[in-house]
Design a protein around this motif. Structure first.
Motif, PDB file in Angstrom:
ATOM      1  N   SER A  25       0.863  -1.097  -0.005  1.00 46.16           N
ATOM      2  CA  SER A  25       0.105  -0.036   0.005  1.00 46.16           C
ATOM      3  C   SER A  25       0.927   1.344   0.010  1.00 46.16           C
ATOM      4  CB  SER A  25      -1.089  -0.093   1.209  1.00 46.16           C
ATOM      5  OG  SER A  25      -0.411   0.000   2.368  1.00 46.16           O
ATOM      6  N   ARG A  26       0.121   2.444  -0.130  1.00 50.65           N
ATOM      7  CA  ARG A  26       0.936   3.729  -0.362  1.00 50.65           C
ATOM      8  C   ARG A  26       0.157   4.520   0.367  1.00 50.65           C
ATOM      9  NH1 ARG A  26       4.781   6.012  -3.681  1.00 50.65           N
ATOM     10  NH2 ARG A  26       5.101   4.366  -5.002  1.00 50.65           N
ATOM     11  N   TYR A 131       1.753   8.896  -9.297  1.00 47.43           N
ATOM     12  CA  TYR A 131       1.594   7.570  -8.573  1.00 47.43           C
ATOM     13  C   TYR A 131       0.466   6.560  -9.140  1.00 47.43           C
ATOM     14  CZ  TYR A 131       3.617  10.153  -4.623  1.00 47.43           C
ATOM     15  OH  TYR A 131       4.325  10.814  -3.883  1.00 47.43           O
ATOM     16  N   LEU A 133      -2.086   3.988  -7.825  1.00 43.54           N
ATOM     17  CA  LEU A 133      -2.533   3.778  -6.701  1.00 43.54           C
ATOM     18  C   LEU A 133      -3.323   2.178  -6.838  1.00 43.54           C
ATOM     19  CD1 LEU A 133      -3.728   6.928  -5.283  1.00 43.54           C
ATOM     20  CD2 LEU A 133      -1.385   5.832  -4.870  1.00 43.54           C
ATOM     21  N   SER A 134      -2.723   1.304  -5.968  1.00 43.06           N
ATOM     22  CA  SER A 134      -3.373  -0.019  -6.381  1.00 43.06           C
ATOM     23  C   SER A 134      -5.026  -0.127  -6.076  1.00 43.06           C
ATOM     24  CB  SER A 134      -2.870  -1.100  -5.689  1.00 43.06           C
ATOM     25  OG  SER A 134      -2.226  -0.616  -4.486  1.00 43.06           O
ATOM     26  N   THR A 137      -8.372   3.155  -2.874  1.00 45.67           N
ATOM     27  CA  THR A 137      -7.699   4.426  -2.131  1.00 45.67           C
ATOM     28  C   THR A 137      -8.739   5.351  -1.288  1.00 45.67           C
ATOM     29  OG1 THR A 137      -6.168   4.175  -4.199  1.00 45.67           O
ATOM     30  CG2 THR A 137      -6.579   6.582  -2.872  1.00 45.67           C
ATOM     31  N   TYR A 155      -3.745  10.154   1.313  1.00 43.25           N
ATOM     32  CA  TYR A 155      -4.436   9.230   0.657  1.00 43.25           C
ATOM     33  C   TYR A 155      -3.609   7.911   1.183  1.00 43.25           C
ATOM     34  CZ  TYR A 155      -0.935  11.645  -2.560  1.00 43.25           C
ATOM     35  OH  TYR A 155      -0.118  12.399  -3.167  1.00 43.25           O
ATOM     36  N   SER A 157      -3.571   3.931  -0.334  1.00 43.92           N
ATOM     37  CA  SER A 157      -4.141   2.972  -1.486  1.00 43.92           C
ATOM     38  C   SER A 157      -4.223   1.523  -0.926  1.00 43.92           C
ATOM     39  CB  SER A 157      -3.106   2.943  -2.818  1.00 43.92           C
ATOM     40  OG  SER A 157      -2.150   2.566  -2.265  1.00 43.92           O
TER      41      SER A 157
END
Length: 197
Positions: A25-26, A131, A133-134, A137, A155, A157
């Protein structure tokens, strides 16, 4: 039927937790150099013109946001809040533009707030970062009510989870991770700390 031991339950819980932790995750955030972060004291949630989301998941996110802002000294008010809070959960992967900036706390220590009068040579400028994002999010945005501009957004993800208690725990964890990047105490909270010193 044989009873399940406590250690077996703990082992299963640890295995499930590690599966979620292993998911990539980010967590990111960025902010406006025009944000007057030292002077915000109050907030309220931005109300949507569309049908409001009354789901349990939305209520969990809202409660988690309130918990974090309250712990930082912000008070919720319906009358002229300093900040309006918006949040939204996106399904699926998405491309997102953020900004490469110094940590927010470092920027605030400089005691600089950019405005229309700030000479171009003294403005920071924004270096864009793209980015991917997976799935899933959560985006939280803080808006300065007076000028209607977003001053901070965070945020996370990869926050999707099956419906139920597990999804609630994932959302609370995501909100906590996002607000770990907004370590700004309200103006009143800062004043109280200064008086105690």
């Amino acid at each position: 039927m044989k009873p399940i031991s406590t250690s077996a339950v703990l082992l299963l819980g640890w295995a499930l937790t590690s599966c979620f932790a292993a998911r990539e995750s980010r967590i990111e955030s960025d902010y406006s150099y025009a944000g007057d972060f030292k002077h915000y004291r109050s907030y309220n949630f931005l109300e949507s013109n569309t049908t409001p989301d009354t789901s349990q998941l939305a209520a969990t996110v809202r409660e988690a946001i309130q918990t974090h802002l309250r712990s930082q000294g912000y008070r919720i008010t319906a009358r002229r809040p300093d900040l309006l809070v918006s949040y939204r959960l996106f399904d699926g992967a998405m491309r997102f533009t953020g900004y490469d900036q110094p940590e927010l706390t470092q920027w605030i220590k400089q005691e600089t707030v950019e405005s229309e009068e700030t000479p171009e040579t003294e403005k920071q400028g924004y270096k864009r970062v793209r980015y991917l994002l997976s799935d899933g999010t959560l985006l939280i945005t803080l808006i300065d009510r007076k000028n209607g501009r977003a001053v901070w957004q965070g945020y996370a993800s990869n926050v999707s989870a099956p419906a139920g208690p597990q999804a609630m725990a994932v959302m609370r964890r995501a909100v906590r991770s996002i607000f770990d990047r907004y370590r700004v105490l309200s103006e009143e909270y800062q004043s109280q700390e200064a008086q105690l010193r």
